[in-house]
Design a protein around this motif. Sequence first.
Motif, PDB file in Angstrom:
ATOM      1  N   ALA A 106     -37.892 -49.716   8.680  1.00  0.00           N
ATOM      2  CA  ALA A 106     -37.571 -48.436   9.313  1.00  0.00           C
ATOM      3  C   ALA A 106     -36.124 -48.452   9.783  1.00  0.00           C
ATOM      4  CB  ALA A 106     -38.512 -48.225  10.485  1.00  0.00           C
ATOM      5  N   LYS A 107     -35.564 -47.270   9.941  1.00  0.00           N
ATOM      6  CA  LYS A 107     -34.157 -47.180  10.348  1.00  0.00           C
ATOM      7  C   LYS A 107     -33.952 -47.800  11.722  1.00  0.00           C
ATOM      8  CE  LYS A 107     -31.545 -45.684   7.195  1.00  0.00           C
ATOM      9  NZ  LYS A 107     -31.301 -46.955   6.556  1.00  0.00           N
ATOM     10  N   MET A 108     -35.022 -47.777  12.554  1.00  0.00           N
ATOM     11  CA  MET A 108     -34.911 -48.333  13.887  1.00  0.00           C
ATOM     12  C   MET A 108     -36.118 -49.223  14.130  1.00  0.00           C
ATOM     13  SD  MET A 108     -33.976 -45.794  16.986  1.00  0.00           S
ATOM     14  CE  MET A 108     -35.284 -46.125  18.113  1.00  0.00           C
ATOM     15  N   ILE A 109     -35.915 -50.491  14.438  1.00  0.00           N
ATOM     16  CA  ILE A 109     -37.067 -51.334  14.770  1.00  0.00           C
ATOM     17  C   ILE A 109     -36.868 -51.949  16.149  1.00  0.00           C
ATOM     18  CG2 ILE A 109     -37.531 -51.855  12.335  1.00  0.00           C
ATOM     19  CD1 ILE A 109     -36.621 -54.689  12.891  1.00  0.00           C
ATOM     20  N   CYS A 110     -37.984 -52.253  16.787  1.00  0.00           N
ATOM     21  CA  CYS A 110     -37.946 -52.795  18.143  1.00  0.00           C
ATOM     22  C   CYS A 110     -38.691 -54.129  18.157  1.00  0.00           C
ATOM     23  CB  CYS A 110     -38.624 -51.799  19.093  1.00  0.00           C
ATOM     24  SG  CYS A 110     -38.631 -52.361  20.797  1.00  0.00           S
ATOM     25  N   LEU A 111     -38.048 -55.166  18.686  1.00  0.00           N
ATOM     26  CA  LEU A 111     -38.649 -56.495  18.740  1.00  0.00           C
ATOM     27  C   LEU A 111     -38.758 -56.902  20.199  1.00  0.00           C
ATOM     28  CD1 LEU A 111     -36.121 -57.860  16.126  1.00  0.00           C
ATOM     29  CD2 LEU A 111     -38.478 -57.399  15.617  1.00  0.00           C
TER      30      LEU A 111
END
Length: 359
Positions: free
Chosen positions: A133-138
Amino acid sequence: MVWLVGIVLAFGLLVVSYKRKKRYLETPLRLQVRSWQRYGDAYIGLALEGQRGEQLPTWSAGSHIVLEIPGANGLSRRAYSLIGGGDRCYEIVMARKFRGKVSEPVLSDLQVGQPILALPPRGRFFKLAKNPAKMICLIGGGVGLAPLVPMVKEALAKGSSVQLIHAARYEAELIKSGELESLAQLNSRFIYTPILSQEPDPLPGRLRGRLTADILRTRGVQQFDGDVYLCGSTDFVRDITRMVRGNGCRGTIHAEAFAGNSDNLPFTIEAGGKKFRQGHAPTLLAALEENGILPFAECRTGQCLNCRVKVRSGRVTPLVAMERGPLPDGAVLACACVAASDITLDVPAKYGMTDRPIG
Ligand code: FES
């Protein structure tokens, strides 16, 4: 008739390639300690290299290696995510507070050149999509940061924007913080947020306190519709999953727990001619491996179906993140459940037991 021969040949090729892969994954690499770094009292980062300085098998973001430690009762195994390294070095991080049958012998007398056996890199705790995805959160808790660091680099290289939140107790326990800060300074698509729960006087750029739903909201998680990756203890993964969802996040949540749930009671496990009590293990597989019962395991995320064991008596609880339907013949995936009572298991070759002679 020709098609029948074709099918038989194709099946034979599949069997041969499976056996070859299994033999490769079950043959340990002879490594040694190149260097180490302490992260407070909680963790030690280890750099491992080949004993002859040779090139090592390749790995990718999310891969792990499995250390093997010989003991009086045979081999014990434990999986560690690769946090970095290259083609001649693997980097892992060990938690000192969970000293177990694998970490204790490694850490008790740590020396440069200390030999260590490890099964080659395999699986991916998390698999980034080919086109993430264009924005990922870890979001990582403690040593749960380890698999996320290579994923940050891979996702940035693929053009994603990445937010990384690392929840730790003290400044000294912020694993790879210098490297991550430099990466954030150089890359406007990367936001790195360390949060420290017990540091009395945090440095600038750190949040203070526990990771809460409010903090996640201030980081914009409620607007997030890309993938979310969580890694930490079972309790951490469960709590953060609830907070992320409670904030209205619409993205897909991928979760991996590396350490046991505080609710995991020490049940008696009987398998492979051994009987032991084991609690607080993240999975049934980890409990078996610590005690010298070694089902063949590849992915550790409930996907490859290799770690099947048969439950003869007792109950298991599936791990929420990897819940799947029942397998035929009373088998369960050891990497995707924990013991829910005293249990007796069958771990014969048919159910994936390793066929390498264990000395
Ligand atoms: S190791 Fe792959 S399913 Fe358990």
